[in-house]
Write an enzyme that holds these catalytic residues in place. Sequence first.
Site, PDB file in Angstrom:
ATOM      1  CB  THR A 151      -0.845  -0.044   1.285  1.00  0.00           C
ATOM      2  OG1 THR A 151      -1.758  -1.104   1.138  1.00  0.00           O
ATOM      3  CG2 THR A 151      -1.586   1.229   1.574  1.00  0.00           C
ATOM      4  CG  ASP A 182      -5.631  -0.145   6.978  1.00  0.00           C
ATOM      5  OD1 ASP A 182      -5.511  -1.191   6.303  1.00  0.00           O
ATOM      6  OD2 ASP A 182      -4.762   0.747   6.991  1.00  0.00           O
ATOM      7  N   GLY A 203      -0.065  -2.269   6.358  1.00  0.00           N
ATOM      8  CA  GLY A 203       0.047  -3.575   7.018  1.00  0.00           C
ATOM      9  C   GLY A 203      -1.295  -4.263   7.024  1.00  0.00           C
ATOM     10  N   GLY A 205      -4.761  -4.806   7.463  1.00  0.00           N
ATOM     11  CA  GLY A 205      -5.766  -3.782   7.698  1.00  0.00           C
ATOM     12  C   GLY A 205      -6.761  -4.112   8.800  1.00  0.00           C
TER      13      GLY A 205
HETATM   14  N1  ASP Z   1      -3.430  -1.951   4.903  1.00  0.00           N
HETATM   15  C1  ASP Z   1      -3.752  -2.534   3.612  1.00  0.00           C
HETATM   16  C2  ASP Z   1      -5.006  -3.351   3.728  1.00  0.00           C
HETATM   17  O1  ASP Z   1      -5.156  -4.071   4.689  1.00  0.00           O
HETATM   18  C3  ASP Z   1      -2.666  -3.386   3.063  1.00  0.00           C
HETATM   19  C4  ASP Z   1      -1.273  -2.774   3.085  1.00  0.00           C
HETATM   20  O2  ASP Z   1      -0.983  -1.886   3.857  1.00  0.00           O
HETATM   21  O3  ASP Z   1      -0.438  -3.173   2.291  1.00  0.00           O
HETATM   22  O4  ASP Z   1      -5.828  -3.311   2.845  1.00  0.00           O
END
Ligand code: ASP
Length: 288
Positions: A151, A182, A203, A205
């Site tokens: 992300t 998230d 991370g 979410g």
């Molecule tokens: N936070 C993102 C999600 O859970 C994924 C990521 O941060 O890579 O959709």
Amino acid sequence: MPIGIIVHGGAGRFLDNEYPQALAACRRAVETARALLQQGASALDAVEAATRVLEADPILNAGYGATINRDGEIELDALIQDGATQRFGAVAGVRRIEHPVTLSRWIMERTPHHFLIAAGAEQFAAEQGMPLIDPKSLLTDRQIRGKHADTVGAVALDLQGNIAVAVSTGGVRGKLPGRVGDSPIPGAGGYAENGTGGASATGMGEGIMRALLCFRAVELIHDHQVQSAANAAIDLFTRRFDGDGGIIMLDSNGQVGIAHNTDHMPVAWLDGDKIKSQHTQKNAESRT
Ligand code: ASP
């Protein structure tokens, strides 16, 4: 007033040879935002432009190169928030949008709403003249092969002291169709509040949402230096929410905070008039 910008390319798993490319994308995003901020552009303009650079890079899990769900399809989520008014725009589950961060901004600025999803969000985009693309054009070999969660996010401070945040993602690989994490949720994946600071998280979410991680982290700025706030937020996230991820932060003086409990998290930011970036392997961090 100082200007400030910090961006990340996700607390995902990068192959060793991918990490320099991810870091280079982050540095380019900071350069783009810096040029705008120096010309007096708003923090919103800066985070949108920085995020568009990151969305366009195939190495990162947002826009072109976003990760795929269980059924092999792309579903994109994004958020933008204005720290002056705390208004935000967000999208979830869009498939035919090249730059979800821009669609989020249009929702914030051109509708009485804050959050549109899937078909309705795409219909609004089309009505506003945004081209709807073939979702397959966002797919790369890397996504089809790999296991990634990279992300992207950006936080900026403009010459007027306004803070803004933007986040964009394909979510986590193999997610159930319709899953939203998230990233598009203010307070969870991103948060901005003038006079205090802003944050963008990455991370898993589910844990970030339970923790309302970015809101907590920004609240901590009232009593801590911004780097200590980032450390405390990730410490709590790890202990209490069994979380896996990281956070970038910027306070209202342009100071940055960076913390993560994952092996990697490419980050670049402005330090005075220099662009800095960090090369992290957990426990072996170097900043240049
Ligand atoms: N936070 C993102 C999600 O859970 C994924 C990521 O941060 O890579 O959709």
